[in-house]
Design a protein around this motif. Structure first.
Motif, short mmCIF file in Angstrom:
data_model
loop_
_atom_site.label_atom_id
_atom_site.label_comp_id
_atom_site.label_asym_id
_atom_site.label_seq_id
_atom_site.Cartn_x
_atom_site.Cartn_y
_atom_site.Cartn_z
N ASP A 163 0.79 -1.24 0.00
CA ASP A 163 0.00 0.00 0.00
C ASP A 163 0.83 1.29 0.00
N ARG A 164 2.13 1.18 0.35
CA ARG A 164 3.02 2.35 0.43
C ARG A 164 2.41 3.47 1.27
N SER A 165 1.61 3.10 2.24
CA SER A 165 0.91 4.08 3.07
C SER A 165 1.82 4.64 4.16
N PRO A 166 1.83 5.94 4.36
CA PRO A 166 2.63 6.51 5.46
C PRO A 166 2.13 6.06 6.83
N TYR A 167 0.86 5.70 6.91
CA TYR A 167 0.32 5.21 8.18
C TYR A 167 0.91 3.84 8.53
N THR A 168 1.12 3.02 7.51
CA THR A 168 1.77 1.72 7.74
C THR A 168 3.21 1.93 8.18
N GLU A 169 3.88 2.87 7.55
CA GLU A 169 5.26 3.17 7.93
C GLU A 169 5.32 3.71 9.36
N LEU A 170 4.38 4.56 9.73
CA LEU A 170 4.33 5.10 11.09
C LEU A 170 4.09 3.99 12.10
N LYS A 171 3.17 3.09 11.76
CA LYS A 171 2.88 1.97 12.66
C LYS A 171 4.12 1.09 12.85
N ARG A 172 4.85 0.87 11.77
CA ARG A 172 6.07 0.08 11.86
C ARG A 172 7.10 0.76 12.75
N ARG A 173 7.24 2.06 12.64
CA ARG A 173 8.17 2.80 13.48
C ARG A 173 7.76 2.73 14.95
N LYS A 174 6.45 2.79 15.21
CA LYS A 174 5.97 2.71 16.59
C LYS A 174 6.29 1.33 17.19
N TRP A 175 6.07 0.30 16.39
CA TRP A 175 6.40 -1.05 16.86
C TRP A 175 7.90 -1.17 17.13
N ALA A 176 8.69 -0.58 16.24
CA ALA A 176 10.14 -0.64 16.43
C ALA A 176 10.57 0.11 17.67
N ALA A 177 9.97 1.28 17.92
CA ALA A 177 10.34 2.07 19.08
C ALA A 177 10.00 1.34 20.38
N SER A 178 8.79 0.80 20.46
CA SER A 178 8.41 0.05 21.66
C SER A 178 9.22 -1.24 21.76
N GLY A 179 9.53 -1.84 20.61
CA GLY A 179 10.30 -3.08 20.61
C GLY A 179 11.73 -2.88 21.07
N LEU A 180 12.30 -1.72 20.80
CA LEU A 180 13.67 -1.47 21.25
C LEU A 180 13.74 -1.44 22.77
N LEU A 181 12.76 -0.81 23.39
CA LEU A 181 12.69 -0.81 24.86
C LEU A 181 12.46 -2.22 25.36
#
Length: 400
Positions: A163-181
């Motif tokens: 979908d190349r959606s920026p919302y999908t990219e944002l969701k992925r970044r959020k998962w990565a941020a919480s996952g790093l912690l």
């Protein structure tokens, strides 16, 4: 899309040819290790743990570095996202390789002997934490979280490809941020459970962060070496630039220094405090042949790679940075073995042929699984919006 990028899949790079030989080596190693189990169960389990920790550190470190890359972005992650993701998704295999550790707890962890633990004044106060029920429950939780994040990020990446959606990219970044912690916390507790508790009378607040940094360093060294094996292939030769390797070399340099900082800080604090409960840990590991191992860790885990990675031409050339990566990878196993083995053997240095067979057995099967995760996809994430620009910038830097 940039010409040639679409063709950089596992088959085009030739890495598929390494898969079957790796599996054969792994099966032979595991078969010999199984034979060793019937010869001496204690030695088998005490050989299995450091071998498991070595390969696990690459997998866990790959997940951590991958999430860091999704958060920060940057050209440094252009070539390593897919290898990092493939390595992270092999965490399911680490669950299987963890089973022998559960079966051999009585040989690995003194506190599993409840009668001995209750008789020791120091250890008896820790039995609320050091007990097999809590150990297994937390191990299950760790693996569940690691696998959840590894595959969730994969699913989001596939969704973004469609979908190349920026919302999908944002969701992925959020998962990565919480996952790093998440991964910093879980690896800290896992290192306490799986490594530090082999010596239940001793404790250190620096142990967890040192293990986390070591995992990241293991992953960076592995993916850097992996990329250098692809530099002469038709698919990757025109894409892999000296700047890409230089960025990875700089990252390895940073984590080499970070690891040295945490380990030396731990040693300095314990030396300065001079407490009876803490100093035996280092007294054993710096005496006799263990002292020689400690010296080799200082020289080849820090001083040598530190000096080499300061030299720009070494980082730019695939052959030379590959040598540095191999040195780091080898010393990661040596450092892990030096941390856990003296807990069982004391001042008497011990090495068994089963250390080698378990290392090759787990590693062979893991590399087979790792390459399997790369099959059917491009080595470079061509659907990302920043890929063409990053490749073009890399080419301009070289030409300029």
């Amino acid at each position: 899309m940039t010409t040639g990028v679409n063709e950089t899949n596992a088959s085009a790079t030739g890495i598929s040819q390494w898969r079957m030989p790796s599996l054969v080596i792994g099966i032979i190693g595991l078969a010999l290790s199984a034979l060793g189990y019937f010869i001496n169960q204690e030695t088998f389990f005490r050989s299995w743990l450091p071998s498991f920790l070595f390969w696990f550190s690459i997998v866990a470190g790959s997940l951590a570095v991958l999430m860091l890359q999704y958060i920060t972005g940057g050209e440094w992650g252009l070539m390593i996202r897919r290898p990092l993701g493939a390595a992270a998704r092999t965490m399911l295999w680490m669950v299987l390789f963890f089973i022998p550790i559960i079966l051999g707890m009585k040989y690995l962890y003194p506190w599993s002997n409840t009668q001995w633990a209750m008789a020791d004044e120091n250890v008896s106060q820790k039995l609320g934490w050091l007990n097999w029920k809590r150990f297994l429950a937390f191990a299950a939780l760790y693996f569940a979280l690691w696998n959840l994040w590894a595959w969730r990020i994969r699913i989001l990446s596939l969704s973004f490809y469609k979908d190349r959606s920026p919302y999908t990219e944002l969701k992925r970044r959020k998962w990565a941020a919480s996952g790093l912690l998440m991964i910093v916390l879980t690896l800290t507790f896992a290192s306490i459970d799986w490594m530090m508790s082999t010596e239940p009378k001793w404790s250190s607040t620096m142990y967890g962060i040192t293990f986390v940094v070591g995992c990241a360093l293991s992953a960076l060294a592995f993916v850097t070496f992996f990329l250098t094996r692809l530099v002469n292939t038709e698919a990757m030769g025109s894409l892999l630039k000296p700047t890409h390797l230089r960025d990875l070399g700089n990252l390895m340099l940073a984590f080499v220094m970070f690891y040295a900082y945490t380990t030396f800080s731990e040693f300095l604090l314990i030396w300065y405090a001079n407490l009876h409960e803490e100093i035996p840990h280092f007294l054993v590991r710096t005496s006799g042949l263990w002292g020689a191992v400690a010296f080799s860790v200082a020289m080849f885990h820090f001083f040598l790679p530190f000096g080499l990675l300061l030299i720009r031409p070494i980082k730019d050339r695939p052959k030379t940075i590959a040598i540095v990566a191999v040195i780091i990878i080898v010393m990661r196993y040596v450092a892990l073995y030096w941390l856990v083995a003296p807990s069982w053997y004391g001042a008497h240095f011990t090495w068994s042929w089963m250390n080698l067979t378990t290392l090759l057995g787990i590693g062979g099967v893991w590399i087979w699984a790792f390459i399997g995760q790369l099959r059917g996809q491009t080595i470079i994430p061509i659907h990302e919006t920043w890929v063409e620009e990053a490749i073009r910038e890399g080419a301009l830097k070289v030409n300029g």
